[in-house]
Design a protein around this motif. Structure first.
Motif, PDB file in Angstrom:
ATOM      1  N   GLU A 107      59.383  -4.172  61.899  1.00 56.18           N
ATOM      2  CA  GLU A 107      60.534  -3.443  61.351  1.00 56.18           C
ATOM      3  C   GLU A 107      60.621  -3.631  59.838  1.00 56.18           C
ATOM      4  OE1 GLU A 107      63.978  -4.807  63.390  1.00 56.18           O
ATOM      5  OE2 GLU A 107      63.406  -3.937  65.331  1.00 56.18           O
ATOM      6  N   MET A 108      60.369  -4.838  59.367  1.00 52.48           N
ATOM      7  CA  MET A 108      60.437  -5.091  57.927  1.00 52.48           C
ATOM      8  C   MET A 108      59.366  -4.310  57.181  1.00 52.48           C
ATOM      9  SD  MET A 108      60.291  -8.793  55.964  1.00 52.48           S
ATOM     10  CE  MET A 108      58.626  -9.125  56.567  1.00 52.48           C
ATOM     11  N   ILE A 109      58.163  -4.260  57.759  1.00 48.99           N
ATOM     12  CA  ILE A 109      57.078  -3.511  57.110  1.00 48.99           C
ATOM     13  C   ILE A 109      57.358  -2.014  57.158  1.00 48.99           C
ATOM     14  CG2 ILE A 109      54.626  -2.961  57.240  1.00 48.99           C
ATOM     15  CD1 ILE A 109      54.152  -5.765  58.290  1.00 48.99           C
ATOM     16  N   SER A 110      57.866  -1.528  58.289  1.00 48.42           N
ATOM     17  CA  SER A 110      58.176  -0.101  58.419  1.00 48.42           C
ATOM     18  C   SER A 110      59.235   0.330  57.413  1.00 48.42           C
ATOM     19  CB  SER A 110      58.644   0.213  59.841  1.00 48.42           C
ATOM     20  OG  SER A 110      57.625  -0.068  60.783  1.00 48.42           O
ATOM     21  N   ALA A 111      60.162  -0.588  57.111  1.00 52.37           N
ATOM     22  CA  ALA A 111      61.217  -0.251  56.141  1.00 52.37           C
ATOM     23  C   ALA A 111      60.654   0.006  54.752  1.00 52.37           C
ATOM     24  CB  ALA A 111      62.252  -1.370  56.093  1.00 52.37           C
ATOM     25  N   LEU A 112      59.475  -0.549  54.466  1.00 54.93           N
ATOM     26  CA  LEU A 112      58.864  -0.335  53.154  1.00 54.93           C
ATOM     27  C   LEU A 112      58.340   1.084  52.983  1.00 54.93           C
ATOM     28  CD1 LEU A 112      56.880  -3.694  52.759  1.00 54.93           C
ATOM     29  CD2 LEU A 112      59.172  -3.142  51.942  1.00 54.93           C
ATOM     30  N   ASP A 113      58.286   1.859  54.074  1.00 56.34           N
ATOM     31  CA  ASP A 113      57.846   3.256  53.993  1.00 56.34           C
ATOM     32  C   ASP A 113      58.998   4.203  53.688  1.00 56.34           C
ATOM     33  OD1 ASP A 113      55.205   2.612  54.542  1.00 56.34           O
ATOM     34  OD2 ASP A 113      55.519   2.723  56.716  1.00 56.34           O
TER      35      ASP A 113
ATOM     36  N   ALA B 226      50.310 -15.494  51.522  1.00 58.09           N
ATOM     37  CA  ALA B 226      50.162 -14.317  50.661  1.00 58.09           C
ATOM     38  C   ALA B 226      50.991 -13.150  51.180  1.00 58.09           C
ATOM     39  CB  ALA B 226      48.688 -13.920  50.566  1.00 58.09           C
ATOM     40  N   PHE B 227      51.120 -13.028  52.500  1.00 57.77           N
ATOM     41  CA  PHE B 227      51.953 -11.971  53.071  1.00 57.77           C
ATOM     42  C   PHE B 227      53.407 -12.145  52.651  1.00 57.77           C
ATOM     43  CE2 PHE B 227      54.885 -10.657  56.434  1.00 57.77           C
ATOM     44  CZ  PHE B 227      54.592  -9.313  56.513  1.00 57.77           C
ATOM     45  N   MET B 228      53.922 -13.374  52.781  1.00 58.81           N
ATOM     46  CA  MET B 228      55.308 -13.623  52.373  1.00 58.81           C
ATOM     47  C   MET B 228      55.490 -13.398  50.875  1.00 58.81           C
ATOM     48  SD  MET B 228      56.414 -16.916  54.689  1.00 58.81           S
ATOM     49  CE  MET B 228      54.842 -17.793  54.699  1.00 58.81           C
ATOM     50  N   GLY B 229      54.503 -13.849  50.090  1.00 56.08           N
ATOM     51  CA  GLY B 229      54.588 -13.635  48.657  1.00 56.08           C
ATOM     52  C   GLY B 229      54.544 -12.162  48.280  1.00 56.08           C
TER      53      GLY B 229
ATOM     54  N   HIS C 160      69.568   2.028  47.709  1.00 62.10           N
ATOM     55  CA  HIS C 160      68.313   1.351  47.367  1.00 62.10           C
ATOM     56  C   HIS C 160      68.534  -0.165  47.295  1.00 62.10           C
ATOM     57  CE1 HIS C 160      64.556   1.237  44.526  1.00 62.10           C
ATOM     58  NE2 HIS C 160      64.341   0.661  45.696  1.00 62.10           N
ATOM     59  N   TYR C 161      69.616  -0.559  46.646  1.00 68.87           N
ATOM     60  CA  TYR C 161      69.922  -1.982  46.545  1.00 68.87           C
ATOM     61  C   TYR C 161      70.210  -2.592  47.918  1.00 68.87           C
ATOM     62  CZ  TYR C 161      72.131  -6.339  45.125  1.00 68.87           C
ATOM     63  OH  TYR C 161      72.447  -7.668  44.987  1.00 68.87           O
ATOM     64  N   ARG C 162      70.884  -1.843  48.769  1.00 73.04           N
ATOM     65  CA  ARG C 162      71.172  -2.340  50.117  1.00 73.04           C
ATOM     66  C   ARG C 162      69.882  -2.569  50.886  1.00 73.04           C
ATOM     67  NH1 ARG C 162      71.229  -1.251  55.141  1.00 73.04           N
ATOM     68  NH2 ARG C 162      70.207   0.761  54.787  1.00 73.04           N
ATOM     69  N   GLN C 163      68.929  -1.656  50.750  1.00 72.02           N
ATOM     70  CA  GLN C 163      67.667  -1.812  51.466  1.00 72.02           C
ATOM     71  C   GLN C 163      66.865  -3.002  50.935  1.00 72.02           C
ATOM     72  OE1 GLN C 163      65.349   1.733  51.819  1.00 72.02           O
ATOM     73  NE2 GLN C 163      67.031   2.977  52.613  1.00 72.02           N
ATOM     74  N   ILE C 164      66.900  -3.208  49.622  1.00 73.01           N
ATOM     75  CA  ILE C 164      66.212  -4.377  49.057  1.00 73.01           C
ATOM     76  C   ILE C 164      66.843  -5.666  49.588  1.00 73.01           C
ATOM     77  CG2 ILE C 164      65.658  -5.615  46.931  1.00 73.01           C
ATOM     78  CD1 ILE C 164      65.685  -2.906  45.491  1.00 73.01           C
ATOM     79  N   SER C 165      68.167  -5.701  49.621  1.00 78.64           N
ATOM     80  CA  SER C 165      68.869  -6.873  50.156  1.00 78.64           C
ATOM     81  C   SER C 165      68.544  -7.078  51.628  1.00 78.64           C
ATOM     82  CB  SER C 165      70.381  -6.713  49.968  1.00 78.64           C
ATOM     83  OG  SER C 165      70.715  -6.566  48.613  1.00 78.64           O
ATOM     84  N   GLU C 166      68.424  -5.987  52.382  1.00 84.45           N
ATOM     85  CA  GLU C 166      68.104  -6.093  53.796  1.00 84.45           C
ATOM     86  C   GLU C 166      66.689  -6.636  54.002  1.00 84.45           C
ATOM     87  OE1 GLU C 166      68.634  -5.757  57.943  1.00 84.45           O
ATOM     88  OE2 GLU C 166      70.030  -5.796  56.243  1.00 84.45           O
ATOM     89  N   THR C 167      65.750  -6.200  53.171  1.00 85.53           N
ATOM     90  CA  THR C 167      64.386  -6.730  53.258  1.00 85.53           C
ATOM     91  C   THR C 167      64.361  -8.224  52.967  1.00 85.53           C
ATOM     92  OG1 THR C 167      63.451  -4.595  52.588  1.00 85.53           O
ATOM     93  CG2 THR C 167      62.042  -6.534  52.345  1.00 85.53           C
ATOM     94  N   ASN C 168      65.096  -8.618  51.945  1.00 84.84           N
ATOM     95  CA  ASN C 168      65.166 -10.040  51.609  1.00 84.84           C
ATOM     96  C   ASN C 168      65.813 -10.844  52.744  1.00 84.84           C
ATOM     97  OD1 ASN C 168      65.002 -12.219  49.407  1.00 84.84           O
ATOM     98  ND2 ASN C 168      67.157 -12.291  49.986  1.00 84.84           N
ATOM     99  N   ARG C 169      66.853 -10.273  53.366  1.00 89.77           N
ATOM    100  CA  ARG C 169      67.530 -10.957  54.476  1.00 89.77           C
ATOM    101  C   ARG C 169      66.585 -11.107  55.665  1.00 89.77           C
ATOM    102  NH1 ARG C 169      69.426 -10.151  59.177  1.00 89.77           N
ATOM    103  NH2 ARG C 169      68.809  -7.953  59.146  1.00 89.77           N
TER     104      ARG C 169
END
Length: 292
Positions: free
Chosen positions: A33-39, A132-135, A185-194
């Motif tokens: 889900e986290m990777i899919s969100a990057l699309d 490296a994946f986490m980074g 956009h900011y919400r999605q970045i925060s969600e990825t970080n969470r």
């Protein structure tokens, strides 16, 4: 203690690798889900400068992975060079793991050497690849924040450009729409970080703790001042000249000062430092959990 340090180095590398592999296995759906969100389109905006930043991030992530994994392979290669040199010189060789094979025989020695190289390289590549994946995800968040910051700085200019290109648009509505896009956009970045924190928070804590332990154990192997004092005292100094005895006293006083390497000439690598790292790591972890 030297033998214990060698064994623990290998054991703790396996522990960190297994811990992270369990996280990847048990949280596979969350990672997908986290990777899919990057699309999402907001993560892949069409402007040329935005795509250039994303391409640079991808190239940097690839270089990080290759360099980090390559370092692991080089380290594991050096790990087997010394046993080969000792064996060639006829010196006793001890592997940091138990086996019932007699490695004094050339055939068994080669088998154990190849097994050691295979296992340590596999663990090293596994650790570095997952790190490296986490980074890379963190670097992606950094790049997205940079894009968002530049979009906010140019918000008025972008709204004005849209109105000029389409006379049917109203400036206030265009401005509100672009601003809402920035908020999303900011919400999605925060969600990825969470998500990254929820998935890998525990494994990062384990990594911090074990990494600090390994550094402090490496420092322990370099500290031998107390043994120097014992060695000087153990010599037959009773029959030595008085001038020589005074020199020995000076040497013993100097040897009382510990040879303690430090990170950046500031933080000494010692047991107290290791305990401090553990406390700080848990505090950092607790703060992240409370602010997610």
């Amino acid at each position: 203690m030297d033998k214990l340090a060698r064994v623990m180095f290998l054991l703790l590398c396996h522990v960190t690798s297994i811990t992270k592999q369990l996280v990847f296995y048990m949280s596979a759906d969350k990672i997908d889900e986290m990777i899919s969100a990057l699309d999402d389109p907001l993560y892949n905006q069409p402007a040329a400068w935005q795509r250039a930043l994303l391409a640079a991030t991808a190239r940097s992530a690839g270089r990080l992975l290759r360099a980090y994994s390559g370092t692991a392979v080089v380290t594991c290669t050096l790990w087997i060079i010394f046993p080969i040199l000792y064996y060639a010189q006829g010196l006793p060789v001890e592997f940091p793991f138990w086996t019932n094979l007699d490695h004094s025989k050339p055939t068994f020695f080669v088998i154990l050497l190849m097994y050691s190289y295979y296992v340590t390289t596999l663990v090293g590549i596994a650790n570095t690849t997952m790190d490296a994946f986490m980074g890379t995800v963190l670097y992606q968040c950094k790049t997205q924040l940079r894009i968002l910051r530049m979009n906010l700085e140019n918000l008025i200019e972008r709204a004005t450009t849209v109105v000029k290109e389409n006379s049917d648009e109203i400036f206030d509505k265009v401005l509100d729409r672009l601003f809402l896009e920035c908020l999303e956009h900011y919400r999605q970045i925060s969600e990825t970080n969470r998500r990254l924190q929820d998935i890998f928070g525990t494994s990062i804590l384990v990594q911090f703790g074990i990494g600090g332990w390994i550094l402090c154990m490496a420092a322990y192997k370099m500290i031998g001042s107390d043994r120097m004092v014992e060695a000087v005292y153990a010599m037959e100094w009773l029959h030595a000249p008085l001038r020589f005895k005074r020199s020995l006293v000076l040497l013993m006083e100097r040897a009382k000062r510990p040879l303690r390497p430090a990170a950046g000439l500031i933080i000494p690598l010692s047991l107290n430092t290791f305990v401090t790292i553990l406390r700080s790591s848990y505090t950092f972890y607790a703060v992240l959990r409370q602010t997610k």
